[in-house]
Design an enzyme around this catalytic site. Structure first.
Site, PDB file in Angstrom:
ATOM      1  CG  ASN A 286      42.818  48.902  49.130  1.00  9.22           C
ATOM      2  OD1 ASN A 286      41.789  48.837  48.482  1.00  9.22           O
ATOM      3  ND2 ASN A 286      43.996  48.552  48.643  1.00  9.22           N
TER       4      ASN A 286
ATOM      5  CD  GLU B 131      42.683  45.830  38.147  1.00  7.52           C
ATOM      6  OE1 GLU B 131      43.780  45.542  38.657  1.00  7.52           O
ATOM      7  OE2 GLU B 131      42.566  46.167  36.961  1.00  7.52           O
TER       8      GLU B 131
ATOM      9  CB  CYS C  23      46.350  45.857  45.358  1.00  9.88           C
ATOM     10  SG  CYS C  23      46.263  47.384  44.401  1.00  9.88           S
TER      11      CYS C  23
ATOM     12  CD  GLU D 110      39.818  48.854  38.038  1.00 13.72           C
ATOM     13  OE1 GLU D 110      40.543  49.147  39.007  1.00 13.72           O
ATOM     14  OE2 GLU D 110      38.594  48.646  38.131  1.00 13.72           O
TER      15      GLU D 110
HETATM   16  N1  LIG Z   1      44.538  44.919  42.156  1.00 19.07           N
HETATM   17  C1  LIG Z   1      43.887  45.967  42.649  1.00 19.07           C
HETATM   18  O1  LIG Z   1      43.636  46.951  41.955  1.00 19.07           O
HETATM   19  C2  LIG Z   1      43.457  45.980  44.089  1.00 19.07           C
HETATM   20  C3  LIG Z   1      43.113  47.198  44.677  1.00 19.07           C
HETATM   21  C4  LIG Z   1      42.717  47.213  46.002  1.00 19.07           C
HETATM   22  C5  LIG Z   1      42.683  46.036  46.750  1.00 19.07           C
HETATM   23  N2  LIG Z   1      43.028  44.866  46.180  1.00 19.07           N
HETATM   24  C6  LIG Z   1      43.045  43.612  46.980  1.00 19.07           C
HETATM   25  O2  LIG Z   1      41.897  43.558  47.820  1.00 19.07           O
HETATM   26  C7  LIG Z   1      42.190  42.789  48.993  1.00 19.07           C
HETATM   27  C8  LIG Z   1      41.705  43.530  50.220  1.00 19.07           C
HETATM   28  O3  LIG Z   1      40.385  43.900  50.070  1.00 19.07           O
HETATM   29  P1  LIG Z   1      39.170  43.133  50.803  1.00 19.07           P
HETATM   30  O4  LIG Z   1      39.651  42.539  52.080  1.00 19.07           O
HETATM   31  O5  LIG Z   1      38.035  44.090  50.828  1.00 19.07           O
HETATM   32  O6  LIG Z   1      38.865  41.960  49.762  1.00 19.07           O
HETATM   33  P2  LIG Z   1      37.664  40.905  49.769  1.00 19.07           P
HETATM   34  O7  LIG Z   1      37.924  40.001  48.639  1.00 19.07           O
HETATM   35  O8  LIG Z   1      37.456  40.348  51.103  1.00 19.07           O
HETATM   36  O9  LIG Z   1      36.362  41.795  49.472  1.00 19.07           O
HETATM   37  C9  LIG Z   1      36.259  42.612  48.343  1.00 19.07           C
HETATM   38  C10 LIG Z   1      34.807  42.866  48.034  1.00 19.07           C
HETATM   39  O10 LIG Z   1      34.175  41.649  47.648  1.00 19.07           O
HETATM   40  C11 LIG Z   1      32.972  41.472  48.364  1.00 19.07           C
HETATM   41  N3  LIG Z   1      32.725  40.039  48.449  1.00 19.07           N
HETATM   42  C12 LIG Z   1      33.249  39.167  49.352  1.00 19.07           C
HETATM   43  N4  LIG Z   1      32.806  37.912  49.071  1.00 19.07           N
HETATM   44  C13 LIG Z   1      32.005  38.003  47.985  1.00 19.07           C
HETATM   45  C14 LIG Z   1      31.265  37.049  47.221  1.00 19.07           C
HETATM   46  N5  LIG Z   1      31.260  35.749  47.511  1.00 19.07           N
HETATM   47  N6  LIG Z   1      30.564  37.501  46.158  1.00 19.07           N
HETATM   48  C15 LIG Z   1      30.579  38.802  45.819  1.00 19.07           C
HETATM   49  N7  LIG Z   1      31.242  39.752  46.521  1.00 19.07           N
HETATM   50  C16 LIG Z   1      31.963  39.351  47.592  1.00 19.07           C
HETATM   51  C17 LIG Z   1      33.240  42.174  49.673  1.00 19.07           C
HETATM   52  O11 LIG Z   1      32.041  42.494  50.347  1.00 19.07           O
HETATM   53  C18 LIG Z   1      33.993  43.404  49.196  1.00 19.07           C
HETATM   54  O12 LIG Z   1      33.109  44.384  48.715  1.00 19.07           O
HETATM   55  C19 LIG Z   1      43.691  42.598  48.981  1.00 19.07           C
HETATM   56  O13 LIG Z   1      43.995  41.295  48.559  1.00 19.07           O
HETATM   57  C20 LIG Z   1      44.179  43.610  47.935  1.00 19.07           C
HETATM   58  O14 LIG Z   1      45.386  43.267  47.346  1.00 19.07           O
HETATM   59  C21 LIG Z   1      43.402  44.811  44.855  1.00 19.07           C
HETATM   60  C1  LIG Z   2      47.285  54.527  43.809  1.00 16.06           C
HETATM   61  N1  LIG Z   2      47.956  53.386  44.374  1.00 16.06           N
HETATM   62  C2  LIG Z   2      48.595  53.769  45.608  1.00 16.06           C
HETATM   63  C3  LIG Z   2      48.979  52.887  43.501  1.00 16.06           C
HETATM   64  C4  LIG Z   2      46.992  52.338  44.694  1.00 16.06           C
HETATM   65  C5  LIG Z   2      46.366  51.632  43.546  1.00 16.06           C
HETATM   66  C6  LIG Z   2      45.218  50.743  43.990  1.00 16.06           C
HETATM   67  C7  LIG Z   2      45.653  49.577  44.820  1.00 16.06           C
HETATM   68  O1  LIG Z   2      45.304  49.236  45.917  1.00 16.06           O
END
Ligand SMILES: NC(=O)c1ccc[n+]([C@@H]2O[C@H](COP(=O)([O-])OP(=O)(O)OC[C@H]3O[C@@H](n4cnc5c(N)ncnc54)[C@H](O)[C@@H]3O)[C@@H](O)[C@H]2O)c1
Ligand SMILES: C[N+](C)(C)CCCC=O
Length: 517
Positions: free
Chosen positions: A180, A277, A311, A491
């Site tokens: 994202n 995260e 997120c 972060e």
């Molecule tokens: N808290 C934050 O800062 C933050 C920011 C952005 C997105 N997110 C979260 O990310 C999610 C969406 O992203 P997504 O669909 O890409 O998530 P995801 O967990 O499917 O994948 C994230 C990453 O992990 C890798 N991955 C998947 N399985 C793995 C494994 N077994 N071992 C190692 N790596 C693996 C994927 O290839 C990808 O690069 C949402 O839940 C969102 O809330 C959190």
């Molecule tokens: C900059 N934002 C919009 C708060 C996103 C933080 C990263 C989460 O997905």
């Protein structure tokens, strides 16, 4: 390959062949390799390597085929990072900062092209992508400053002896990113890591592989040693190879909760620290004394950035019952006015969701909400823009759901799309209890003019990243991260230095050894 070839023909061919600096949707073909180690882009030589299509969400067109890195490539990238670490860790903070500030300058110079490629690969609007590039640059600038002030402590001991602490790097850090915020995530992980003297191997999401390699080239052009920031492409298997690699010192992960749990398990086998995260289902609480206009703007910012794929989004919007009708009227009016379409056009405010399966998943949540008794006040439908080249893109209309209750799926689960669930409440105690009734705790927001109530409510909310009278503002100077299952570590902000370094204590004897034996 060095920076002179940055974004050369393959990657940029289609876009800059006209001599202009602007891309249009449906024209980019990515041909250059997207892996990067030992200071250059790397093609995978193994013909058996699995390849998956990468799409342009705005058009549904295939941008390139992505080959996943296997054990050989992961090992080469880690070795490259290990070699860089031996040089980089020895530099003074000022020397590291100089490289980082040059990288920030290069990002600023190339803001537009990075943002455009991000849009083509991710589907978000160009306006938002520019802000993401800015956030990446600011983060690198901020941690360049932190690199110059890394220090330990001096502790006076008895008899003239003393001790001191050294803040030392960890080694090769692995970064694994979600789709994202591809460039922002790559910067938010690499900047604190390299500021502390570590090197990094970064794996972007296989859905959005295009821009991490640009950051790698920029660091390299800025004067970083070969291998300081490496990129390996691939999905779960590649990620798992990275997490199990014996020469990796730390894993910093952004993604879903289920994957985060797996990362933690893998890291635990080598007793390695993690930053996680993860996802959220965050509350926004709007009290009746609020400036309603402001609260409506906040609710929109909390739900519809990046097509709702954020997120920290505040997708449970709790509104005090006396102002619900007025709030809904305004929020629906503004939601209907959001211009959806070609994400590369300046006026567009909502682009395409990241993939077809994800669009279907989000639409599925809207249908489920209807079945469970929520009312769709607007949106929640697939959207086909009038421009024929966008007809196969992954668009939907942003959705406002009313009549939601705490037990509905749309209120309990992270949808990760443009779907706002509105819930009404009566008292402060009640809303606090309901807002905290989640296994997640990434973010939370409060809208009120009562300053005491604002701080009291925030104090009692179980969330790591909180906002008063605004939402989704994440300056790089302040820590960002979650409580509960939303994550571990932070972060940004000064505290992040602690997650990318370790303390060595040195006790210095100024007298003789006073032995018991
Ligand atoms: N808290 C934050 O800062 C933050 C920011 C952005 C997105 N997110 C979260 O990310 C999610 C969406 O992203 P997504 O669909 O890409 O998530 P995801 O967990 O499917 O994948 C994230 C990453 O992990 C890798 N991955 C998947 N399985 C793995 C494994 N077994 N071992 C190692 N790596 C693996 C994927 O290839 C990808 O690069 C949402 O839940 C969102 O809330 C959190
Ligand atoms: C900059 N934002 C919009 C708060 C996103 C933080 C990263 C989460 O997905």
């Amino acid at each position: 390959m060095k920076m002179s070839s940055l974004l050369t023909a393959g990657l940029r061919g289609a876009l800059y062949s006209t001599g202009t600096r602007s891309l249009s949707s449906g024209t980019l073909h990515i041909k250059e390799p997207l892996n990067f180690w030992c200071g250059g882009r790397v093609n995978i030589k193994d013909v058996r390597a699995k390849s998956e299509p990468v799409y342009e969400p705005a058009t549904g067109r295939v941008l390139c085929q992505l080959q996943a890195c296997g054990a050989t490539e992961v090992d080469a990238a880690v070795r490259s990072a290990s070699a860089a670490f031996t040089v980089w860790r020895k530099l003074a903070g000022m020397e590291r900062a100089r490289v980082m500030l040059e990288a920030a300058r290069l990002i600023e110079k190339r803001r537009e092209e990075i943002a455009e490629i991000e849009v083509v690969n991710n589907g978000k609007s160009i306006t938002e992508a520019r802000l993401d590039v800015d956030s990446a640059r600011l983060c690198i600038e901020y941690f360049a400053g932190q690199a110059t002030v890394l220090s330990g402590q001096h502790v006076q001991l008895a008899g003239g002896s003393f001790a001191y602490t050294r803040r030392e790097p960890l080694g090769v850090c692995v970064g694994i990113g979600a789709w994202n915020y591809p460039i922002q995530i790559a910067a938010w992980k690499s900047a604190p890591a390299i500021a502390c003297g570590n090197s990094m191997v970064f794996k972007p999401s296989p859905v959005t592989p295009a821009t991490a390699v640009l950051l790698a080239e920029i660091y390299s052009q800025a004067g970083a040693p070969e291998g300081l920031f490496n990129v390996v492409q691939g999905g779960q298997e590649t990620g798992s190879l990275l997490c199990h690699h014996p020469d990796v010192a730390k894993i910093s992960f952004t993604g879903s909760v289920p994957t985060g749990k797996k990362i933690m398990e893998m890291a635990s086998r080598g007793v390695r620290p993690v930053t996680l995260e993860l996802g959220g289902k965050s509350p926004v609480i709007i009290f009746e004394d609020t400036d309603l206009e402001n609260a409506v703007r906040g609710a929109l910012m909390a739900n519809f950035l990046s097509q709702g794929q954020v997120c920290s989004n505040g997708t449970r919007v709790f509104v005090q019952s006396s102002i619900v009708p007025h709030f809904l009227k305004e929020v629906v009016r503004r939601t209907k006015a959001i211009l959806i379409g070609d994400p590369l056009l300046e006026d567009t405010r909502m682009g395409a969701l990241v993939s077809k399966p994800h669009l279907e998943r989000v639409l599925g949540y809207v249908n489920q909400a209807k079945k469970e008794g929520a009312r769709v006040l607007c949106g929640g439908e697939p959207f086909i823009p009038t421009d024929p080249k966008l007809k196969d893109g992954y668009y939907m209309t942003p959705c406002v759901l009313d009549g939601c209750t705490d037990d509905m799926t749309c209120v309990k689960e992270e949808i990760f799309g443009p779907v706002m669930s509105v819930l009404s409440f009566d008292t402060e105690d009640e809303v606090l209890r309901r807002a905290n009734d989640s296994s997640l705790g990434l973010a939370a927001g409060v809208f009120t003019k009562d300053i005491k109530r604002a701080h009291r409510v925030i104090e009692n909310l179980q969330a790591g990243s909180c906002f008063i009278n605004n939402y989704n503002i994440t300056p790089v100077e302040v820590p960002f991260g979650g409580y509960k299952a939303s994550g571990i570590g932070r972060e940004n902000g000064q505290v992040t230095i602690e997650f990318y370094s370790q303390l060595k204590t040195v006790v210095v004897e100024m007298g003789d050894v006073d032995s018991l034996f």
